[in-house]
Scaffold this active site. Structure first.
Site, short mmCIF file in Angstrom:
data_model
loop_
_atom_site.label_atom_id
_atom_site.label_comp_id
_atom_site.label_asym_id
_atom_site.label_seq_id
_atom_site.Cartn_x
_atom_site.Cartn_y
_atom_site.Cartn_z
CG PHE A 188 -1.80 -1.25 1.30
CD1 PHE A 188 -2.75 -1.57 0.34
CD2 PHE A 188 -1.59 -2.13 2.35
CE1 PHE A 188 -3.48 -2.74 0.43
CE2 PHE A 188 -2.31 -3.30 2.44
CZ PHE A 188 -3.26 -3.61 1.48
NE ARG A 189 3.17 4.64 -4.24
CZ ARG A 189 4.12 4.20 -5.07
NH1 ARG A 189 4.00 3.03 -5.67
NH2 ARG A 189 5.20 4.92 -5.28
CG LEU A 190 1.21 2.45 4.00
CD1 LEU A 190 0.29 1.81 5.03
CD2 LEU A 190 1.15 3.97 4.11
#
Length: 212
Positions: A188-190
């Site tokens: 989740f692009r975290l």
């Protein structure tokens, strides 16, 4: 509970790197992983410089080693990057290994390598590459491919089967990092991002985690 050096190494290799106290062990771990998994040029990095007008330049280079905490690479000193590095004395590098989902960004100071170090590396190169260092006026206009091949033939005849000395205009640089940022892909692009900074090459590293 104590953690062995082997456990620490395995943790770094798996990407759980946020507890690393200094960057060089981590960088060495990631380079080793890249060499084991990347199909081509795992040591390729994008080198950024600035020209005399303040415009940035970036190109791929092959970093030949991480030696004593310095990134070492070689080039023609009369090329665009050679002139810019000699003029500014600073540069940035980025390594991105897509299959490993990792990236390292480096910023710092650059200085020429000692002549004897450049000589030793130059003599380790394939003979054709040593001829090429004489034949190519890197970054300057070239009228045709034939003109380059003529220069290759000229220097091949000049040196014959004898020793090929290192041209004075061909040597290396050492980039001493003042900042190293390590990035690892997360869902989740975290992503995980950790940056290490220091004031100079003798100062201790300060570490900070960054928002993705």
């Amino acid at each position: 509970m104590t953690t062995s050096k082997q456990d620490q190494s395995e943790a770094l290799t798996k990407g759980d790197f946020v507890e690393a106290a200094e960057p060089f062990q981590l960088v060495a771990e990631w380079f080793a992983d890249a060499q084991a998994s990347e199909p081509n040029d795992p040591n390729a990095g994008a080198l950024a410089t600035v020209d005399p007008d303040g415009l940035p330049n970036v190109r791929m280079v092959l970093v030949r080693g991480l030696d004593a905490g310095e990134f070492v690479f070689y080039t023609n000193y009369e090329s665009a990057k050679g002139r810019e590095l000699l003029s500014a004395g600073k540069a940035a590098l980025v390594f991105h290994w897509k299959s490993l989902r990792r990236q390292i960004r480096v910023r710092g100071l650059v200085a020429p390598v000692p002549a004897e170090e450049a000589d030793a590396y130059y003599q380790s190169r394939p003979r054709g590459s040593r001829i090429g260092a004489w034949a190519s006026q890197q970054s300057r206009p070239l009228e045709s491919r034939f003109a380059l091949e003529k220069e290759v033939a000229r220097f091949t005849a000049r040196f014959g089967i004898g020793e090929i000395p290192r041209p004075e205009h061909w040597s290396g640089f050492r980039l001493t990092p003042l900042e190293i940022e390590c990035w690892h892909d997360r869902p989740f692009r975290l992503h995980d991002r950790v940056v290490f900074r220091r004031e100079d090459a003798t100062a201790p590293w300060r570490k900070q985690r960054l928002y993705p």
